[in-house]
Each structure stands twice: as C-alpha cells, then as structure tokens.
Design a protein around this motif. Structure first.
Motif, short mmCIF file in Angstrom:
data_model
loop_
_atom_site.label_atom_id
_atom_site.label_comp_id
_atom_site.label_asym_id
_atom_site.label_seq_id
_atom_site.Cartn_x
_atom_site.Cartn_y
_atom_site.Cartn_z
N GLY A 327 0.93 -1.35 0.28
CA GLY A 327 0.06 -0.21 -0.03
C GLY A 327 1.02 1.12 -0.15
N LEU A 328 2.23 0.90 0.42
CA LEU A 328 2.93 2.56 1.06
C LEU A 328 3.33 2.41 -0.49
CD1 LEU A 328 4.18 4.95 2.68
CD2 LEU A 328 5.57 3.19 3.51
N THR A 329 4.33 1.61 -1.05
CA THR A 329 5.72 2.37 -2.00
C THR A 329 4.86 1.42 -3.04
OG1 THR A 329 6.33 -0.22 -2.39
CG2 THR A 329 6.96 1.70 -0.59
N GLY A 377 9.62 10.12 6.26
CA GLY A 377 10.35 8.43 6.25
C GLY A 377 9.26 7.42 4.99
N ASP A 378 8.57 8.19 4.90
CA ASP A 378 7.34 7.03 4.35
C ASP A 378 7.81 7.87 2.86
OD1 ASP A 378 6.30 5.56 6.27
OD2 ASP A 378 4.03 6.77 5.90
N ASP A 379 7.98 8.75 2.28
CA ASP A 379 7.85 9.32 0.97
C ASP A 379 9.79 8.53 0.75
OD1 ASP A 379 6.14 11.05 0.77
OD2 ASP A 379 7.13 12.62 1.65
N ALA A 476 27.05 -6.68 5.69
CA ALA A 476 27.62 -5.39 4.98
C ALA A 476 27.19 -4.11 6.08
CB ALA A 476 26.33 -5.19 4.06
N LYS A 477 26.17 -5.24 7.55
CA LYS A 477 25.99 -3.37 8.47
C LYS A 477 26.64 -3.22 9.50
CE LYS A 477 21.31 -2.32 7.65
NZ LYS A 477 20.89 -0.96 7.40
N GLN A 478 27.36 -4.63 9.22
CA GLN A 478 28.81 -4.63 10.27
C GLN A 478 29.99 -4.26 10.10
OE1 GLN A 478 26.64 -5.62 12.71
NE2 GLN A 478 28.91 -6.13 13.68
#
Ligand SMILES: Nc1nc2c(ncn2[C@@H]2O[C@H](COP(=O)(O)OP(=O)(O)OP(=O)(O)O)[C@@H](O)[C@H]2O)c(=O)[nH]1
Length: 488
Positions: A327-329, A377-379, A476-478
C-alpha cells in the motif's frame, strides 16, 4: 446505419408515391379476392396499409398520408359505389384508422408491435374499438343509401369482422416487413421438414377446396398447428406472412364460390372463415410476438450476465492486484514476494539454473524518521521502491517490500557476478539520489544489501537462501553500511 434502415426512419419523397399506389392496389386486391359474389367482405386489407404507415413513421406527416390514401380509397371505391357513398365510406375508413392510431398513442403503445403488451393495446384500439365504430357508421351509410336488404346489424358485423381481420393480419405484417432490426432465424434440422409438411398440407387443402380425402375433411383448420410451429420457430415476420397467405387463400376459395369449411350456407361459410382467420391471428401473430419478446428478453438477460461477469472478473483482478501490492510503495508486497520466490525456487530446481536473491535495508532509518518525521520516512521508502522498480526490470525479476524499511529482489537465471552488479547499481543509484540524511555519516540516504545466489540442490531450501542473504546483509551492516556483500 445503412440506407435501408434510414428509409424506414422517416418518410422519404418516394414513400408518398408508394403509399397511395400500395393502398390503391390493396383496395383492388381486396375487391378481387376477398369480396364474395354476394358482396360480403371476408378480409378488408387497405386500412391496415395506412395504419402501418402511421405506426412505422410515428405519425410524421400523417395528414399527408391520410389525404393520399383517402384519394386512392375514394377513387377505387367509385368502381363499386356511387361517388357520394364512395366518399362517405372513405371518410369512415379514415376515421377508423385515425381512432385506432390515436387510441394506441394515448395508451402508450410502442408503434412497432414488438411486445405482447403493445399487441394487446393495438387489439383493443383497432380490431375492437376503431373498426366497430367505423362499422356502425358504414352500415348506416350502406343501409340508408344503397337500399340493401341485409339487416343493419349483419352489415355492421360483416364490416367489423372484415376490417378487424385486415388490421390484425396486415398491420403486423407490414410493420414486420419494414422493421430493420429483426433477428436472424437460427434454423434447426427439423425446420426444413416442418416447412415441407406445411407446404404439402397447404397444397392438399387448397387443391381439394376443402373436400375430403378418405373421409378426412381437408379444412384449412388443419393448418393451425403448423402456423403455431412457424410462430414459435420463425418469428413475427414469417408468421404474419404465413397468416396473410393462408387467409388470402381462404378468401380466394370463398370468393371463387368454393366451400373450404364444408357444404354450408355462404353466410356461415364466411363466419367460419373469419373465425378461422381470427384464430390464426391470435395463435400465430400473438404467439410469434410473445416468442420474439421472450427471445429479446433472454438476450438482454444474457448480455447483462455477460456484463456482470466481466465486471466481476475485473473487480477480482483488481482485488488480486491490490492484495499483492504494498500500500505504501506500490511495488509487490511480502505475499507476492513469497509466491514468486517459491515458484522461482521450483523452476530453478527443475532447470538447474541459478537464482539470485538480495535483501536491502535502509541505513540509519530510525534516525532518519527521528530527524525528518515519519511522513518524510514514508516518502523516502517510496523513492527507494521507485528506484528498485527501475533497476530490477528484466522479465522474471521481482522487487518487493519485504517489511518495514527492508526490501528484496529476486533475479532468476542470474549468477553471482550479475547479481552483485545489479545490487551495486542500486546502492550507487540510491546514494546518487542525494536524499539528505543529517543523522547518517554519509549525509545522504544509503542502503546495505546482502546478496545470495544458488543453484537449488535436493538438500537446499528457500529459507536457506533467505538466511544466506540475510547473513550477507548483516555483514554489510557490520562492515560499515552503504555496501553490497555477497554471501560466502
Ligand atoms: N517512515 C516509516 N518508517 C518505517 C516504516 N517501517 C519501518 N520503519 C522504521 O524503520 C526503522 C528501522 O530502524 P532499525 O531497525 O532500528 O534500523 P535502522 O535505524 O535503519 O538502523 P540500521 O538498519 O542498523 O542501519 C524504525 O524506526 C521503524 O519505525 C514505514 O513504513 N515508514
């Protein structure tokens, strides 16, 4: 709409020539084959010609049609009556048609007699009221000015029945013949046989002049079931034509001195003939109009069902799309992702080709929300979805929102090198989108991506591939975020 269709929409110049000619011919035809040597009319056809013209053109220039047919009527009548009587009888004929037409209009009958309700109104207006009124007047004219010995009521009855039958047979026939949107007849195998039987039977009946074969009286009444068959199978046009032909044949038999209904008095013979023709009209024309109406309703119903089914399918497919869209994207949701992932896993397993899966997670997104608000944030999520859609677009690929600020994409038949290439392109494209992120060390919105590629073997599972991609994403985060890691 072709020219034939338009010709019966509104009267053209040639119609004003055709109408008096047809009307004149109908008077002559009636005198020739529907008036007995005793001067009794079996069926009076001409009034139906004017009535059908008025009905077909919904009264447009009705006054002109009335004048033209009045002239032809008077002219033809003068061959039989004195000029004064001829004029009076023509006026009465005009009154009969005008009363019928005006009563029908007042009752709101549609003028092409396609429905049983219209037939009912027509029968009351014409064969019952209009013709009875005219008969009372005509009988008075004949009684007072022709010095006939026939009683007034007998004259009235004769005129009434003859005119009523003429209207009942020929008005529907002329309307059906000039109707432009009639149905094509779908023939059954039995139809040809039935038509053959009807033609042979009619031939036998009319060639024996109502005599008997092996003790069986060949009266025209034997044709009734056949006319009913035509009414049920072939529609109003063919039924009206059959009724007209049969009644014409009966009239010709009577007027040529034959007795189709047995050896009885001429008077009774005419009454029998008129009753028979009346029955033909009710059974034949009544039934055919009823059947036509039922067919039209059935088709209308079928069309409505088709339309509703189409609408339902449309709604279902919209609903299915909605249920698989985030619904959002606006890109595929988790449900769609799961379906496609399962399908592609099976396909890759069967074909022995590689399947690539990538998980993408926005970096420092909590901080982004905290800094810019949930709306922004939604945008931001929408912008990332848009970017994914643009970069994951090969046939068979799928980009989806996996949940929260996490996205995924599947790329079938893609090896590690290509999968890394796609992921890196996306990462860079997001970076270059330059969405400000003050709380991130990169100062713009970035994402970390974990990529896993596999040729599914018997012991592998889809969950295993998901865990590999997830582990690569974690790595990747680490390692500092904003990078792509291929699962080892
Ligand atoms: N605006 C918005 N925020 C969402 C949505 N779904 C999840 N989030 C937010 O995404 C944030 C995810 O935060 P974390 O899981 O802590 O991760 P992070 O802040 O991105 O940190 P790293 O992933 O470690 O870089 C949470 O604050 C969620 O509220 C959404 O639909 N709209």
């Amino acid at each position: 709409m072709n020219n034939t269709n338009r010709a019966w929409e509104s009267p053209r110049w040639w119609f004003y020539i055709l109408l008096p000619l047809v009307h004149f011919a109908s008077v002559k035809l009636t005198f020739f084959c529907a008036v007995t040597p005793e001067n009794e009319v079996v069926v009076w056809l001409p009034n139906a010609v004017l009535l059908a013209a008025l009905m077909r053109f919904r009264g447009q220039r009705g006054w002109l049609m009335a004048i033209l047919t009045f002239c032809s009527d008077t002219f033809a009548n003068m061959a039989v009556f004195t000029p004064a009587v001829a004029v009076q009888l023509s006026v009465i004929n005009l009154i009969e048609v005008a009363v019928t037409y005006l009563l029908m209009r007042r009752a709101g009958a549609s003028s092409d007699l396609k429905r049983v309700e219209d037939l009912r109104k027509f029968t009351i207006a014409g064969p019952l009221i209009g013709t009875l009124l005219a008969s009372l007047m005509a009988a008075a004219v004949l009684k007072t000015q022709m010095a006939t010995g026939t009683p007034y009521l007998t004259l009235t009855r004769l005129w009434w029945f003859g005119d009523a039958l003429g209207m009942m047979i020929y008005a529907p026939l002329l309307l059906a013949l000039t109707q432009t949107d009639h149905e094509p007849v779908r023939l059954h195998k039995t139809d040809a046989l039935a038509v053959l039987v009807i033609v042979v039977l009619a031939g036998v009946i009319f060639s024996t002049y109502g005599g008997a074969i092996n003790g069986v009286s060949m009266t025209p009444t034997l044709l009734l079931p056949m006319v009913l068959y035509i009414a049920v199978r072939f529609g109003t046009r063919w039924t009206a034509l059959t009724v007209a032909l049969v009644s014409l044949a009966v009239s010709i038999m009577l007027t040529s001195g034959n007795r189709p209904f047995g050896d009885i008095s001429v008077h009774l013979e005419i009454i029998h003939a008129q009753e028979f023709i009346l029955t033909l009209c009710i059974v034949g024309i009544g039934f055919s109009i009823l059947m036509d109406e039922l067919r039209v309703r059935e088709r209308g119903l079928e069309a409505r069902v088709r339309q509703r089914t189409h609408e339902l399918e449309d709604s279902n497919s919209k609903l299915a799309t909605l249920s698989q869209t985030d619904g959002l994207t606006g890109i595929a949701n988790r449900r769609r992702f799961d379906e496609v992932f399962a399908a592609e896993w099976s396909r890759a397993g069967r074909s022995g080709q590689s399947l690539a899966l990538a998980m993408l997670d926005v970096d420092y997104f909590k901080a982004y929300n905290d800094t810019y608000g949930h709306q922004c944030g939604d945008d931001c999520l929408r912008a990332i979805a848009n970017l994914l859609g643009k970069n994951v677009r090969r046939v068979g690929d799928l980009a989806a929102r996996y949940g929260g600020e996490e996205f995924a994409f599947i790329a079938p038949m893609t090896d590690s090198h290509s999968a890394l290439g796609i992921a890196e392109t996306i990462r860079r494209a997001l970076e270059q989108l330059n969405l400000p992120h003050a709380a991130s060390p990169f100062h713009v919105v970035t994402a970390s991506i974990g990529v896993a590629v596999i040729i599914p073997g018997k012991s592998d599972t889809p969950q295993g591939l998901l865990q590999m991609a997830d582990a690569a994403l974690y790595q990747a985060k680490q390692q500092g975020r904003n990078q792509v890691v291929l699962a080892g």
